[in-house]
Design an enzyme around this catalytic site. Structure first.
Site, short mmCIF file in Angstrom:
data_model
loop_
_atom_site.label_atom_id
_atom_site.label_comp_id
_atom_site.label_asym_id
_atom_site.label_seq_id
_atom_site.Cartn_x
_atom_site.Cartn_y
_atom_site.Cartn_z
N ASP A 66 0.82 -1.21 0.00
CA ASP A 66 0.00 0.00 0.00
C ASP A 66 0.85 1.26 0.00
O ASP A 66 2.08 1.19 0.18
CB ASP A 66 -0.95 -0.01 1.21
CG ASP A 66 -0.26 -0.39 2.52
OD1 ASP A 66 0.98 -0.37 2.55
OD2 ASP A 66 -0.97 -0.70 3.49
N ASN A 138 -7.68 -2.69 14.09
CA ASN A 138 -9.07 -2.95 13.69
C ASN A 138 -9.17 -4.14 12.73
O ASN A 138 -10.19 -4.35 12.11
CB ASN A 138 -9.67 -1.70 13.04
CG ASN A 138 -8.96 -1.30 11.75
OD1 ASN A 138 -8.02 -1.96 11.31
ND2 ASN A 138 -9.41 -0.22 11.13
N HIS A 140 -7.30 -4.60 10.00
CA HIS A 140 -6.99 -4.36 8.58
C HIS A 140 -5.71 -5.06 8.16
O HIS A 140 -4.83 -5.34 8.98
CB HIS A 140 -7.00 -2.86 8.23
CG HIS A 140 -5.83 -2.05 8.68
ND1 HIS A 140 -5.95 -0.74 9.07
CD2 HIS A 140 -4.51 -2.32 8.79
CE1 HIS A 140 -4.77 -0.25 9.38
NE2 HIS A 140 -3.88 -1.20 9.22
N GLU A 145 -9.57 -1.77 4.95
CA GLU A 145 -10.22 -1.40 6.20
C GLU A 145 -11.53 -2.17 6.38
O GLU A 145 -12.09 -2.67 5.39
CB GLU A 145 -10.54 0.11 6.18
CG GLU A 145 -9.32 1.01 6.12
CD GLU A 145 -8.60 1.17 7.46
OE1 GLU A 145 -8.65 0.24 8.29
OE2 GLU A 145 -7.96 2.22 7.67
C1 GLP Z 1 -0.49 0.29 8.69
C2 GLP Z 1 -0.17 -0.46 7.38
C3 GLP Z 1 -0.34 -1.94 7.53
C4 GLP Z 1 0.29 -2.37 8.84
C5 GLP Z 1 -0.52 -1.83 9.98
C6 GLP Z 1 0.03 -2.16 11.35
O1 GLP Z 1 -1.58 1.13 8.64
N1 GLP Z 1 -0.91 -0.02 6.24
O2 GLP Z 1 0.24 -2.61 6.42
O3 GLP Z 1 0.30 -3.77 8.93
O4 GLP Z 1 -0.76 -0.46 9.85
O5 GLP Z 1 1.11 -1.34 11.67
P1 GLP Z 1 2.10 -1.61 12.86
O6 GLP Z 1 2.91 -2.78 12.47
O7 GLP Z 1 2.93 -0.36 12.98
O8 GLP Z 1 1.27 -1.87 14.07
#
Ligand code: GLP
Length: 247
Positions: A66, A138, A140, A145
């Site tokens: 992404d 959440n 995702h 989302e």
């Molecule tokens: C972000 C990314 C995801 C990631 C998630 C968790 O928003 N788009 O790909 O897995 O949040 O992030 P973190 O590993 O910092 O908790």
């Protein structure tokens, strides 16, 4: 589904790097699906430490999940910049080896066109040898989302309020967090031949338990991974707290 629970984040990250290095050694020209966020950082550091073990590095290609919409590629919080700093420059990957959605324009038509172009590129490059995933609080994955339906293809997405809040820790203020992103869709993720889901910390425990043992629902996008034929979950004790294998 294989669930591997480790004492802490460091052990989890080393084990995920081990598994990734084993896959890299088996494939002549692997396509790695990569993720941003803080969770995979220690795994990337372990890969960098052991880069001499990756003999086919110049044949490796990468696709990222992404990208925020409206940030130039050289913005310190753009995911392209993150990957460049955290992994690519340390491995010595050439720019042509890595692929991202081109998400620098906020113009809706240009953003849609960029999402379509990325989907076409993903199909052309072929299925990922492995897709690395983190997990949002959440539920995702990438920036898919919670929603009423699973969206299969790469698409433009409005970020959930909770995601904006969670990701504001990387920006000077909440106002600076982009409100939209381009994300690989659910089909793009599920096409990967293997999926590694990395989950660390108690904040993720509820989402992880619901993803693995709850109903499969677009309201918790990671739950679709229950249907993946080759999912490995790497998690630490804190994230695994609510897992009940009897379920
Ligand atoms: C972000 C990314 C995801 C990631 C998630 C968790 O928003 N788009 O790909 O897995 O949040 O992030 P973190 O590993 O910092 O908790």
């Amino acid at each position: 589904m294989q669930i591997k629970i480790f004492e802490n984040y460091e052990e989890m990250s080393v084990a995920a790097a081990d598994a990734l290095l084993a896959l890299l050694a088996r494939e002549a020209a692997p396509l790695l699906g990569l993720a941003t966020g803080s969770t995979p950082i220690a795994m990337y550091q372990e890969l960098i430490r052991r880069r001499d073990e990756i003999e086919n590095l110049k044949y490796v290609k990468t696709v990222n999940l992404d990208e925020y919409l409206g940030l130039p590629a050289d913005h310190p919080q753009s995911y392209r910049y993150f990957m460049q700093e955290q992994l690519f420059k340390c491995l010595g990957l050439a720019p042509g080896q890595s692929h991202f959605p081109h998400a620098d324009s906020l113009d809706p038509k240009e953003a849609e066109a960029a999402a379509e172009a990325y989907e076409a590129q993903l199909l052309e490059l072929g299925p990922q040898t492995v897709q690395i995933l983190g997990l949002g609080e959440n539920g995702h994955i990438g920036f898919n989302e919670p929603a009423d339906v699973f969206i299969p293809a790469t698409h433009v997405v409005d970020l959930a309020e909770g995601t904006i809040q969670a990701n504001s820790r990387f920006f000077a203020s909440r106002e600076e967090v982009p409100r939209q992103a381009i994300t690989m869709g659910i089909a793009g993720i599920m096409r990967a031949r293997e999926v590694f889901l990395l989950v660390s910390g108690e904040k993720k425990a509820d989402a992880l338990a619901r993803a693995l043992y709850g109903p499969i629902s677009p309201q918790l996008p990671a739950s679709i991974l229950q249907l993946h034929p080759k999912l490995t979950v790497f998690c630490d004790r804190a994230a695994a707290e609510l897992l009940n294998p009897a379920q």
